[in-house]
Design a protein around this motif. Structure first.
Motif, PDB file in Angstrom:
ATOM      1  N   VAL A   1       0.836  -1.204   0.000  1.00 21.09           N
ATOM      2  CA  VAL A   1       0.000   0.000   0.000  1.00 21.09           C
ATOM      3  C   VAL A   1       0.871   1.255   0.000  1.00 21.09           C
ATOM      4  O   VAL A   1       1.835   1.352   0.763  1.00 21.09           O
ATOM      5  N   ILE A   2       0.522   2.216  -0.868  1.00 20.62           N
ATOM      6  CA  ILE A   2       1.238   3.495  -0.905  1.00 20.62           C
ATOM      7  C   ILE A   2       0.324   4.674  -0.563  1.00 20.62           C
ATOM      8  O   ILE A   2       0.775   5.816  -0.516  1.00 20.62           O
ATOM      9  N   GLU A   3      -0.934   4.404  -0.284  1.00 19.87           N
ATOM     10  CA  GLU A   3      -1.911   5.467  -0.073  1.00 19.87           C
ATOM     11  C   GLU A   3      -1.727   6.171   1.264  1.00 19.87           C
ATOM     12  O   GLU A   3      -1.530   5.522   2.296  1.00 19.87           O
ATOM     13  N   ASP A   4      -1.781   7.500   1.233  1.00 22.70           N
ATOM     14  CA  ASP A   4      -1.931   8.337   2.428  1.00 22.70           C
ATOM     15  C   ASP A   4      -0.985   7.955   3.578  1.00 22.70           C
ATOM     16  O   ASP A   4      -1.426   7.652   4.684  1.00 22.70           O
TER      17      ASP A   4
ATOM     18  N   GLU B   1      -5.048  12.498   4.103  1.00 26.22           N
ATOM     19  CA  GLU B   1      -5.868  12.544   2.895  1.00 26.22           C
ATOM     20  C   GLU B   1      -7.257  11.943   3.087  1.00 26.22           C
ATOM     21  O   GLU B   1      -7.982  11.705   2.122  1.00 26.22           O
ATOM     22  N   GLY B   2      -7.633  11.669   4.337  1.00 32.36           N
ATOM     23  CA  GLY B   2      -8.980  11.191   4.610  1.00 32.36           C
ATOM     24  C   GLY B   2      -9.236   9.739   4.273  1.00 32.36           C
ATOM     25  O   GLY B   2     -10.381   9.318   4.144  1.00 32.36           O
ATOM     26  N   SER B   3      -8.177   8.946   4.145  1.00 32.09           N
ATOM     27  CA  SER B   3      -8.347   7.534   3.780  1.00 32.09           C
ATOM     28  C   SER B   3      -8.794   6.678   4.954  1.00 32.09           C
ATOM     29  O   SER B   3      -9.295   5.573   4.764  1.00 32.09           O
ATOM     30  N   GLY B   4      -8.558   7.154   6.173  1.00 33.74           N
ATOM     31  CA  GLY B   4      -8.845   6.355   7.355  1.00 33.74           C
ATOM     32  C   GLY B   4      -7.735   5.390   7.718  1.00 33.74           C
ATOM     33  O   GLY B   4      -7.855   4.638   8.696  1.00 33.74           O
TER      34      GLY B   4
END
Length: 201
Positions: free
Chosen positions: A18-21, A26-29
């Motif tokens: 995973v590379i997200e947030d 960024e509000g991804s949780g």
């Protein structure tokens, strides 16, 4: 395709890809999943060095918005903020009306096609931070020359991953190094591709 500039994707990445947030803004949780770990002096030097060795930064819309909201207001002793604020930046977007961040050019239309033109032009390395959706398109169109990954010892279970399902991409290891509190720096080039001479402007 004859490309004259290296396009380098540099990411914080979890063990499950995973590379997200990574800092939870960024509000991804997903929360600040990099925060509990220290990359140490070697990691700091690497991140500063790769920016100074590059001549431009390329971002997707979401990552651009996050960076543009922070970096113009940062002062630091390393010169990182001054460098990223003063160097050319490109954002791939058909929805962004104006780019307020200094020295930013909006690339409209077909993203991969615009990036291919950018790569074929004059200049040194192009560095891509974050920008998962853009990176997926660049991988699909074989525009990425190098991946620089700081692998964090955590499993997130969900989130946008670096490589979409079904991706097949032979890679050649260029560097690996343990950093700080269990982070691994792993750098790969596309297999069979020689490194281009590096220059920064």
């Amino acid at each position: 395709m004859n490309m004259s500039r290296n396009l380098i994707v540099t990411e914080y990445i979890s063990l499950d890809g995973v590379i997200e947030d990574p800092v939870g803004m960024e509000g991804s949780g997903l929360g600040d999943w990099t925060g509990p770990f220290e990359r140490g002096p070697d990691g700091d030097r690497f991140k500063i060095g790769e920016l100074f060795d590059s001549s431009a930064v390329l971002l997707g819309r979401a990552t651009y918005d996050a960076f543009a909201g922070v970096w113009p207001h940062v002062k630091d002793d390393t010169g990182f903020a001054e460098r990223i604020n003063s160097m050319p930046k490109f954002v791939v977007s058909n929805s962004l009306e104006r780019a307020e961040w200094n020295r930013t050019t909006i690339l409209r239309g077909d993203g991969p096609q615009q990036v291919a033109k950018l790569k074929a032009g004059e200049g040194g390395d192009i560095l891509v931070y974050g920008s998962a959706v853009l990176v997926h398109a660049l991988i699909e169109h074989e525009l990425v020359d190098e991946f620089r990954l700081m692998v964090y010892p955590t499993v997130l279970g969900r989130g946008k991953r670096l490589f979409p399902a079904g991706t097949k991409l032979p890679l050649a290891l260029e560097r690996s190094q343990k950093l700080g509190s269990g982070i691994m720096l792993i750098c790969y080039r596309r297999a069979g591709q020689a490194a281009e001479p590096r220059s920064a402007a």
